[in-house]
Design a protein around this motif. Structure first.
Motif, short mmCIF file in Angstrom:
data_model
loop_
_atom_site.label_atom_id
_atom_site.label_comp_id
_atom_site.label_asym_id
_atom_site.label_seq_id
_atom_site.Cartn_x
_atom_site.Cartn_y
_atom_site.Cartn_z
N PRO A 105 0.47 -7.65 -7.08
CA PRO A 105 0.36 -6.18 -7.25
C PRO A 105 -0.60 -6.04 -8.62
N ALA A 106 -0.18 -6.77 -9.59
CA ALA A 106 -1.27 -6.15 -10.85
C ALA A 106 -2.67 -6.77 -10.79
N LEU A 107 -2.99 -7.30 -9.47
CA LEU A 107 -4.43 -7.99 -9.57
C LEU A 107 -5.27 -6.69 -8.52
N ALA A 108 -4.33 -5.89 -8.08
CA ALA A 108 -5.10 -4.91 -7.11
C ALA A 108 -6.22 -3.84 -7.79
N PRO A 109 -5.99 -3.40 -8.92
CA PRO A 109 -7.14 -2.70 -9.65
C PRO A 109 -8.63 -3.43 -9.71
N GLY A 110 -8.33 -4.82 -9.92
CA GLY A 110 -9.73 -5.63 -9.77
C GLY A 110 -10.38 -5.77 -8.35
N LEU A 111 -9.62 -5.39 -7.42
CA LEU A 111 -10.05 -5.46 -6.07
C LEU A 111 -10.71 -4.10 -5.43
N ALA A 112 -10.96 -3.04 -6.46
CA ALA A 112 -11.50 -1.82 -6.05
C ALA A 112 -12.73 -1.90 -5.17
N GLY A 113 -13.46 -2.90 -5.22
CA GLY A 113 -14.73 -3.08 -4.52
C GLY A 113 -14.57 -3.37 -3.00
N ALA A 114 -13.43 -3.71 -2.69
CA ALA A 114 -13.16 -4.03 -1.29
C ALA A 114 -13.21 -2.77 -0.40
N ASP A 115 -13.41 -2.88 1.01
CA ASP A 115 -13.41 -1.84 1.76
C ASP A 115 -12.13 -1.16 1.74
N ALA A 116 -11.00 -2.02 1.71
CA ALA A 116 -9.47 -1.55 1.81
C ALA A 116 -8.68 -2.64 1.14
N VAL A 117 -7.70 -2.33 0.37
CA VAL A 117 -7.00 -3.20 -0.28
C VAL A 117 -5.34 -2.99 0.57
N LEU A 118 -4.84 -4.17 0.74
CA LEU A 118 -3.78 -3.98 1.54
C LEU A 118 -2.54 -4.98 0.87
N PRO A 119 -1.27 -4.39 1.15
CA PRO A 119 -0.39 -5.22 0.42
C PRO A 119 0.00 -6.63 0.99
N SER A 120 -0.32 -6.75 2.28
CA SER A 120 -0.16 -8.04 3.00
C SER A 120 -1.08 -7.65 4.21
N LEU A 121 -1.29 -8.96 4.88
CA LEU A 121 -2.17 -9.30 5.98
C LEU A 121 -1.16 -8.66 7.26
N ASP A 122 0.02 -8.25 7.04
CA ASP A 122 0.90 -7.59 8.35
C ASP A 122 0.11 -6.13 8.46
N GLY A 123 -0.84 -5.56 7.51
CA GLY A 123 -1.26 -4.43 7.55
C GLY A 123 -2.70 -4.27 8.26
N LEU A 124 -3.32 -5.65 8.49
CA LEU A 124 -4.46 -5.57 8.92
C LEU A 124 -4.73 -5.60 10.61
N ASP A 125 -5.30 -4.61 11.30
CA ASP A 125 -5.52 -4.68 12.74
C ASP A 125 -6.90 -5.03 12.89
N LEU A 126 -7.13 -6.05 13.63
CA LEU A 126 -8.64 -6.34 13.84
C LEU A 126 -9.13 -5.68 14.67
N ARG A 127 -8.69 -4.88 15.44
CA ARG A 127 -9.03 -3.72 16.30
C ARG A 127 -9.92 -2.43 15.59
N ARG A 128 -9.09 -2.17 14.64
CA ARG A 128 -9.71 -1.25 13.64
C ARG A 128 -11.16 -1.73 13.17
N TYR A 129 -11.19 -3.04 12.45
CA TYR A 129 -12.26 -3.54 11.88
C TYR A 129 -13.33 -3.57 13.18
N GLN A 130 -13.11 -3.75 14.40
CA GLN A 130 -14.12 -3.92 15.29
C GLN A 130 -14.59 -2.53 15.62
N ARG A 131 -13.78 -1.58 15.41
CA ARG A 131 -14.45 -0.12 15.77
C ARG A 131 -15.14 0.35 14.42
N ASN A 132 -15.10 -0.30 13.21
CA ASN A 132 -15.90 -0.23 12.02
C ASN A 132 -14.91 0.91 11.41
N GLU A 133 -13.56 0.96 11.57
CA GLU A 133 -12.90 1.63 10.83
C GLU A 133 -12.32 1.24 9.49
N VAL A 134 -12.62 -0.08 9.41
CA VAL A 134 -12.10 -0.47 7.89
C VAL A 134 -13.59 -0.60 7.04
#
Length: 134
Positions: A105-134
């Protein structure tokens, strides 16, 4: 850190649903291959782009640009999943959308340039990505 670490939560679920998955790592090919085999994940990746393939490594975009070339896709058709500020910077410099999942978690502030910062990959839904919601 990766030599003994287990696969991150959600990795295998995500890889089962991904199309055209590739590893883009500044690490040496032998190290990356060994790590993927140890985790039983190598079968999910169409190809690897490693530090052996380019002179410049992350945060330079070279590894991602080579991966896009090998995959035959444009940056708008790909998604980078990163865990470090240097990786996020490289993905964004290559024009990719990027989801970051920090190793700690301490690394999260350094990742602010990402489109999304998630606590785990469990939260990544590729369908949202395909619809450009990420």
């Amino acid at each position: 850190r990766c030599g003994v670490a287990p696969a991150r939560p959600g990795v295998e679920r995500l890889l089962r649903t991904a199309e055209g998955a590739a590893i883009v790592s500044s690490g040496a090919a032998g190290w990356v291959e060994e790590h993927l085999r140890r985790l039983g994940l190598r079968r999910y990746f169409d190809f690897l782009v490693t530090g052996d393939d380019t002179e410049r490594h992350k945060p330079a975009p070279d590894l991602y640009l080579l991966a896009l070339e090998r995959a035959g896709v444009g940056a708008g058709d790909a998604l980078a999943v990163e865990d470090s500020p240097r990786g996020v910077e490289a993905a964004r410099a290559a024009g990719l959308r990027c989801v970051a999942v920090p190793w700690e978690p301490a690394l999260a502030p350094g990742l602010a340039g990402a489109d999304a910062v998630l606590p785990s990959l469990d939260g990544l839904d590729l369908r949202r990505y395909q619809r450009n919601e990420v």
